[in-house]
Design a protein around this motif. Structure first.
Motif, PDB file in Angstrom:
ATOM      1  N   LEU A  72      -5.981  -7.142  52.238  1.00 49.39           N
ATOM      2  CA  LEU A  72      -5.764  -7.855  53.503  1.00 49.39           C
ATOM      3  C   LEU A  72      -6.533  -7.254  54.676  1.00 49.39           C
ATOM      4  CD1 LEU A  72      -1.948  -8.662  53.313  1.00 49.39           C
ATOM      5  CD2 LEU A  72      -3.881 -10.183  52.942  1.00 49.39           C
ATOM      6  N   PHE A 125       8.099 -12.167  50.351  1.00 51.29           N
ATOM      7  CA  PHE A 125       9.004 -11.854  49.247  1.00 51.29           C
ATOM      8  C   PHE A 125      10.171 -12.827  49.166  1.00 51.29           C
ATOM      9  CE2 PHE A 125      13.134  -9.927  48.368  1.00 51.29           C
ATOM     10  CZ  PHE A 125      13.006  -9.783  47.003  1.00 51.29           C
ATOM     11  N   VAL A 126      10.779 -13.127  50.314  1.00 49.00           N
ATOM     12  CA  VAL A 126      12.064 -13.831  50.301  1.00 49.00           C
ATOM     13  C   VAL A 126      11.936 -15.277  49.811  1.00 49.00           C
ATOM     14  CG1 VAL A 126      14.016 -14.560  51.704  1.00 49.00           C
ATOM     15  CG2 VAL A 126      12.975 -12.346  52.104  1.00 49.00           C
ATOM     16  N   GLY A 162       4.349  -9.470  46.698  1.00 49.46           N
ATOM     17  CA  GLY A 162       5.503  -8.965  47.432  1.00 49.46           C
ATOM     18  C   GLY A 162       6.672  -8.684  46.496  1.00 49.46           C
ATOM     19  N   LEU A 204      -2.289  -4.266  48.029  1.00 46.82           N
ATOM     20  CA  LEU A 204      -2.105  -5.482  48.832  1.00 46.82           C
ATOM     21  C   LEU A 204      -2.724  -5.311  50.213  1.00 46.82           C
ATOM     22  CD1 LEU A 204      -0.768  -8.268  49.403  1.00 46.82           C
ATOM     23  CD2 LEU A 204       1.295  -7.036  50.032  1.00 46.82           C
ATOM     24  N   LEU A 205      -2.480  -4.135  50.799  1.00 46.95           N
ATOM     25  CA  LEU A 205      -2.996  -3.853  52.137  1.00 46.95           C
ATOM     26  C   LEU A 205      -4.525  -3.840  52.150  1.00 46.95           C
ATOM     27  CD1 LEU A 205      -1.876  -3.303  54.844  1.00 46.95           C
ATOM     28  CD2 LEU A 205      -1.880  -0.875  54.353  1.00 46.95           C
ATOM     29  N   SER A 212       1.567  -1.568  46.998  1.00 47.93           N
ATOM     30  CA  SER A 212       1.538  -2.037  48.389  1.00 47.93           C
ATOM     31  C   SER A 212       0.233  -1.643  49.072  1.00 47.93           C
ATOM     32  CB  SER A 212       2.761  -1.566  49.168  1.00 47.93           C
ATOM     33  OG  SER A 212       2.899  -0.196  49.086  1.00 47.93           O
ATOM     34  N   ILE A 247      -1.951 -13.949  56.400  1.00 48.75           N
ATOM     35  CA  ILE A 247      -1.718 -12.512  56.213  1.00 48.75           C
ATOM     36  C   ILE A 247      -0.257 -12.200  55.861  1.00 48.75           C
ATOM     37  CG2 ILE A 247      -1.849 -10.249  57.332  1.00 48.75           C
ATOM     38  CD1 ILE A 247      -4.265 -11.498  58.944  1.00 48.75           C
ATOM     39  N   ILE A 270       6.094  -5.508  44.264  1.00 46.18           N
ATOM     40  CA  ILE A 270       6.392  -4.265  44.995  1.00 46.18           C
ATOM     41  C   ILE A 270       7.904  -4.065  45.061  1.00 46.18           C
ATOM     42  CG2 ILE A 270       6.240  -3.141  47.247  1.00 46.18           C
ATOM     43  CD1 ILE A 270       3.595  -4.771  47.626  1.00 46.18           C
ATOM     44  N   GLY A 276       2.133 -11.391  51.549  1.00 47.78           N
ATOM     45  CA  GLY A 276       3.096 -10.386  51.123  1.00 47.78           C
ATOM     46  C   GLY A 276       4.512 -10.910  51.079  1.00 47.78           C
TER      47      GLY A 276
END
Lengths: 274, 288
Positions: free
Chosen positions: A260, A218-219, A233, A256-257, A253, A212, A236, A216
């Motif tokens: 999930l 990103f880093v 991620g 994406l939600l 977003s 989960i 967005i 999302g």
């Protein structure tokens, strides 16, 4: 009184942000700050039609789910034997080894990624060693490729699978496995007929606990992943910070939600199972 | 076999970190290149004002967010464990758990949107600052504290509290003298968790922070996007040394006191049935 205050907190800092995202995803972009206008007719909304029509976002979402699934699968495959190995250590040693597992995480996620960036570079020690051994003629493109991304993802998320699995396995009754072994089952048979079924719910929960948030993420992709492979991620993040298209960032977003919600509900069910 | 994989897993987790520590003492300008022993990167760290300001800000935000999260998480966990069924209980449960599973980018974006709209219509909070980051981190941390508190309350049961009440203690006295001391390990664990989550967060702080409030992870992240530096290795080395000392101290103290840590799962499988009965049923192996 306590209940009202707790409910107010949750309404303000958990429910309201989601409601605001939904509202802004239906707004239209506008000049000025904040760069959107609420209350425009729904027919003027561009974010959702763009999201649905442009295969770019669907591909990013799909790629993110794939990355999350492979990451979660790898974490689970590594966590099972590691958790069992921990439980086979003398009880006195276990807290120290758990501490040894936690310590690399404690220096912080960004610094761990900094290590991977340095290691995976073309001029980094991995490529240097392979070149010196004559195994490769040119540096492997490890950094900004999928292999580096998966390494970084598994390194980041491993404890999210390992710790719940370890907790679940340490709460199991080892006498069941002893009984199966006494009755002649080989270690592999004991694992697949006793240990695995007894911890299946925990394994599912551990998988989802990685899947989960990883969907999302990103880093890690930003620092280690291939720049051309856009993930949810990152899409967005870019829509918000670079294009400054708030309605589109909000719609992306929410998409994406929505994807999930299924895994999240499943995780909550598995978490409640004994 | 499983112990071999445990060792390999530990190697995988530790290899990049250990290499960082070794090369933190290298004189070379490039990361992971050995240029002879030197402490220059530690000196550079000591002279780096921006990094120190960011670190100080991060620790301040983490402490504030963890304190707020512990307070709020205690309330949420209490309601979940002790208020039984009430109207809105399912929604309350979903919202309490939501921050645990919502993708960070979604939470960050939503909180930022909320803060912007609030500033526009209510005049508060003014801009993006340490305060908005603190609130965002507290909202995440409170969800973790609530889980720990709820689990602890559920495992404690109410026997001791009922006994105190039967002996004439008022609800406030029961809470202060019985419940709170029993919850203390859970609250300490929750506080530590919220503190570390805040200290490690890039995404929420990027969304809810502004130019005036750059936390350490956000600063490191933006520097790392430009390329890795040995200065980061020196910082990692210092943090690792400090945390290893704290961790070893906690484990040593815990080992002296009871041999088990409240944070970790118990070493023994759960005792089924009442203890005395179970012990009598079990064959005694000591004699053989």
């Amino acid at each position: 009184m306590i209940r009202a205050m707790a409910a107010l907190w949750l309404a303000l800092l958990v429910a309201a942000p989601l409601a605001v995202i939904a509202a802004i995803s239906l707004a239209v972009p506008d000049e000025g700050l904040p760069p959107f206008r609420l209350g425009a007719p729904l027919a003027d909304n561009e974010a959702w039609p763009l999201l649905a029509a442009d295969g770019f976002y669907a591909a990013a979402l799909l790629r993110s789910l794939l990355l999350a699934a492979v990451t979660a699968g790898c974490c689970l495959l590594l966590s099972y034997p590691m958790a069992l190995g921990l439980l086979r250590l003398p009880a006195r040693l276990r807290p120290w080894v758990v501490g040894l597992i936690l310590l690399p995480f404690a220096i912080g996620f960004v610094l761990r990624m900094a290590a991977w960036v340095g290691l995976l570079r073309d001029s980094g020690p991995i490529n240097a060693a392979l070149l010196a051994l004559g195994l490769i003629a040119e540096p492997l493109p490890l950094l900004y490729g999928w292999s580096g991304l998966f390494l970084g993802m598994v390194h980041s998320y491993l404890i999210f699978a390992l710790l719940p699995l370890y907790a679940a396995l340490s709460a199991r009754d080892p006498r069941l496995e002893e009984a199966a072994a006494d009755l002649g089952a080989s270690p592999a048979v004991v694992f697949f007929t006793v240990t695995l079924p007894a911890s299946a719910a925990a394994a599912g929960a551990a998988f989802l606990l990685v899947f989960i948030p990883a969907a999302g993420e990103f880093v890690v992709p930003e620092l280690l992943g291939p720049p051309e492979a856009l993930l949810a991620g990152r899409a967005i993040w870019l829509e918000f910070f670079q294009s400054r298209d708030w309605p589109l960032a909000a719609a992306a977003s929410l998409a994406l939600l929505l994807v999930l919600v299924g895994p999240i509900l499943l995780w909550q069910r598995l978490g409640r199972a004994p | 076999m499983s112990r071999l994989i445990l060792a390999l897993g530990l190697l995988f987790l530790w290899a990049p970190v250990l290499l960082m520590v070794v090369f933190a003492f290298s004189d070379a300008r490039q990361p992971f290149v050995w240029g002879g022993f030197s402490l220059r990167w530690f000196a550079a760290l000591a002279a780096n004002q921006r990094l120190q300001e960011a670190a100080l800000l991060s620790v301040g935000i983490a402490a504030g967010a963890a304190a707020l999260a512990t307070l709020v998480g205690l309330a949420i966990g209490w309601v979940l464990a002790r208020h039984g069924r009430f109207a809105g209980r399912p929604a309350f449960g979903v919202l309490a758990a939501a921050p645990l599973v919502l993708p960070e980018v979604v939470t960050g974006l939503g909180l930022l949107f909320l803060f912007v709209l609030m500033e526009r219509h209510l005049g508060w909070p003014e801009g993006r600052s340490a305060l908005t980051i603190l609130l965002a981190h507290a909202s995440l941390g409170a969800a973790y504290v609530a889980v720990v508190v709820q689990a602890r309350l559920a495992s404690l049961g109410r026997v001791l509290e009922d006994a105190a009440a039967d002996l004439g203690a008022g609800p406030a006295t029961v809470f202060r003298t019985i419940t709170l001391p029993l919850l203390a390990p859970a609250l300490a664990a929750g506080f530590a968790l919220a503190f570390l989550l805040s200290l490690d967060d890039v995404v929420l702080a990027s969304f809810t922070g502004g130019p005036g409030a750059t936390t350490l992870p956000v600063l490191l992240f933006s520097q790392l996007r430009l390329g890795p530096t040995p200065e980061a290795h020196a910082l990692a080395t210092l943090m690792l040394a400090a945390l290893a000392l704290i961790g070893a101290g906690v484990l040593w103290l815990a080992g002296r006191r009871s041999g088990a840590l409240p944070l970790l799962p118990a070493d023994d499988p759960p005792q089924h049935g009442r203890y005395t009965g179970d012990a009598m049923l079990r064959p005694t192996c000591d004699a053989s």
